[in-house]
Write a protein that holds these residues in place. Structure first.
Motif, short mmCIF file in Angstrom:
data_model
loop_
_atom_site.label_atom_id
_atom_site.label_comp_id
_atom_site.label_asym_id
_atom_site.label_seq_id
_atom_site.Cartn_x
_atom_site.Cartn_y
_atom_site.Cartn_z
N VAL A 1 -10.14 3.90 15.92
CA VAL A 1 -9.07 4.83 15.55
C VAL A 1 -7.83 4.58 16.40
CG1 VAL A 1 -8.36 7.27 15.64
CG2 VAL A 1 -10.56 6.64 14.64
N THR A 2 -8.05 4.44 17.71
CA THR A 2 -6.94 4.24 18.65
C THR A 2 -6.20 2.94 18.36
OG1 THR A 2 -8.23 5.42 20.32
CG2 THR A 2 -6.32 4.20 21.09
N SER A 3 -6.95 1.86 18.21
CA SER A 3 -6.34 0.55 17.97
C SER A 3 -5.56 0.54 16.65
CB SER A 3 -7.41 -0.54 17.95
OG SER A 3 -8.04 -0.63 19.20
N TYR A 4 -6.16 1.12 15.62
CA TYR A 4 -5.54 1.07 14.29
C TYR A 4 -4.28 1.94 14.22
CZ TYR A 4 -4.93 1.50 9.24
OH TYR A 4 -4.41 1.49 7.98
N ARG B 1 -18.53 3.62 10.36
CA ARG B 1 -17.79 2.98 9.28
C ARG B 1 -16.30 3.07 9.58
NH1 ARG B 1 -21.39 2.56 4.83
NH2 ARG B 1 -19.76 1.29 3.87
N PRO B 2 -15.87 2.39 10.67
CA PRO B 2 -14.49 2.57 11.15
C PRO B 2 -13.42 2.16 10.15
CG PRO B 2 -15.58 0.74 12.30
CD PRO B 2 -16.63 1.46 11.52
N ASN B 3 -13.64 1.09 9.41
CA ASN B 3 -12.60 0.63 8.48
C ASN B 3 -12.37 1.64 7.36
OD1 ASN B 3 -12.27 -1.68 9.99
ND2 ASN B 3 -13.65 -2.91 8.73
N GLU B 4 -13.49 2.14 6.78
CA GLU B 4 -13.37 3.13 5.71
C GLU B 4 -12.73 4.42 6.25
OE1 GLU B 4 -17.42 1.23 4.46
OE2 GLU B 4 -16.17 1.23 6.26
N ILE C 1 -9.24 5.97 4.80
CA ILE C 1 -9.19 7.31 4.19
C ILE C 1 -8.16 8.17 4.91
CG2 ILE C 1 -10.47 9.48 3.95
CD1 ILE C 1 -12.99 7.72 3.45
N LEU C 2 -8.22 8.18 6.23
CA LEU C 2 -7.31 9.03 7.00
C LEU C 2 -5.86 8.58 6.84
CD1 LEU C 2 -6.63 11.27 8.90
CD2 LEU C 2 -7.34 9.83 10.83
N HIS C 3 -5.63 7.28 6.89
CA HIS C 3 -4.25 6.79 6.77
C HIS C 3 -3.67 7.12 5.40
CE1 HIS C 3 -1.25 3.30 7.71
NE2 HIS C 3 -0.72 4.48 7.86
N ASN C 4 -4.47 6.95 4.36
CA ASN C 4 -3.99 7.28 3.01
C ASN C 4 -3.66 8.77 2.90
OD1 ASN C 4 -4.13 4.69 2.02
ND2 ASN C 4 -6.20 4.90 1.21
N TRP C 5 -4.52 9.62 3.49
CA TRP C 5 -4.28 11.07 3.45
C TRP C 5 -2.98 11.41 4.20
CZ3 TRP C 5 -4.14 15.13 7.10
CH2 TRP C 5 -4.23 16.44 6.57
N LEU C 6 -2.78 10.79 5.36
CA LEU C 6 -1.56 11.05 6.13
C LEU C 6 -0.31 10.61 5.36
CD1 LEU C 6 -2.81 9.89 9.66
CD2 LEU C 6 -2.35 12.24 8.95
N LYS C 7 -0.43 9.48 4.66
CA LYS C 7 0.73 9.00 3.87
C LYS C 7 1.00 9.92 2.68
CE LYS C 7 -0.82 4.67 3.67
NZ LYS C 7 -0.90 3.19 3.42
N GLU C 8 -0.06 10.40 2.04
CA GLU C 8 0.11 11.33 0.90
C GLU C 8 0.82 12.61 1.34
OE1 GLU C 8 -3.73 12.04 -0.76
OE2 GLU C 8 -3.97 9.96 -1.45
N ARG C 9 0.53 13.02 2.57
CA ARG C 9 1.12 14.27 3.10
C ARG C 9 2.46 14.01 3.82
NH1 ARG C 9 -1.75 19.46 2.63
NH2 ARG C 9 -3.77 18.93 1.76
#
Length: 254
Positions: free
Chosen positions: A38-41, A237-240, A244-252
């Protein structure tokens, strides 16, 4: 651990990247390294990732609990001058995030919970291993994940050390009791902070119906599942999880 620890005053923490703050809350048996991916990404995606080390085993016994740690978090955010944060918590960290959101909603941009306690407390009390031999502890640690191989020797050694330290074991039990006292069921319907719920479909500690209950009770939430995944999705499952989280943050637009 991939990232360096910083120490200022009474606080020890990781801080990587620049941008909107994502403040990460580890669980009771979890270390800061559980969030390396999470930190690196996210530190490369325009976010400042901050992970404070919670004073789980250094807080006086009578004050050891969810409410104290939520207040500690608020003090840390003030110390770091972090405002309108995205809180991300796993297990007990999710519960602390929920309680912080209840107490200090004005400082919240969003909340992310994964395998969070706060509703299903009989798991909290029963799932923390009692003192026992190494193989017993190893099996308990493996049960946290869908793939037992994720429970590395380092993880098992850490849990074994905690449950065989009498002081830490007493604090662990105190936190489990605190979690029961601070059930969030009645609070969630009045908590309007946007919340992303990411859950392993094979979570044995906080089963899938717990995630469904969080989603039903929270007024502004989205629930996402990760298949073949246990209690710590950001590790297993770090990549998934990151996608998921990045897409949600972008949607919001966060």
């Amino acid at each position: 651990m991939t990232h360096d620890l910083k120490k200022e005053k009474k606080y020890t923490y990781i801080e990587v990247g620049e941008g909107t703050p994502i403040v990460v809350l580890h669980g009771l048996m979890g270390s800061l390294s559980n969030f390396d991916s999470v930190t690196s990404y996210f530190s490369q995606q325009g976010y400042k990732v901050v992970i404070p080390m919670l004073p789980i085993y250094s807080t006086p016994l009578l004050k050891t609990g969810v409410k104290t740690f939520a207040k500690y978090l608020n003090d840390f955010l003030k110390f770091k001058k972090l405002e309108k944060v995205i809180l991300l918590g796993n297990s007990l960290g999710g519960h602390i995030g929920l309680y912080h959101t209840k107490m200090y909603p004005e400082n919240m941009k969003a909340l992310v919970i994964t395998g969070s306690s706060g509703l299903y407390e009989n798991a909290m009390g029963e799932s923390y291993p009692k003192r026992g031999d190494y193989e017993y502890i190893k099996k308990k640690a493996e049960d946290v994940f869908y793939d037992p191989a994720v429970a590395t020797k380092e993880i098992v050694d850490d849990v074994y050390a905690v449950v065989n330290d009498r002081n830490k074991l007493v604090k662990t039990l105190a936190i489990a009791k605190s979690a029961i006292r601070h059930n969030m069921g009645n609070d969630l319907p009045s908590m309007h902070t946007p919340t992303c719920i990411i859950w392993g479909k094979n979570d044995n500690v906080t089963p899938p119906e717990v995630a469904q209950d969080f989603d039903k009770l929270l007024p502004d939430s989205n629930l996402y599942w990760i298949d073949k995944c246990g209690h710590a999705a950001m590790m297993e499952r770090p990549n998934e999880f990151n996608e998921i989280l990045h897409n949600w943050l972008k949607e919001r637009n966060y």
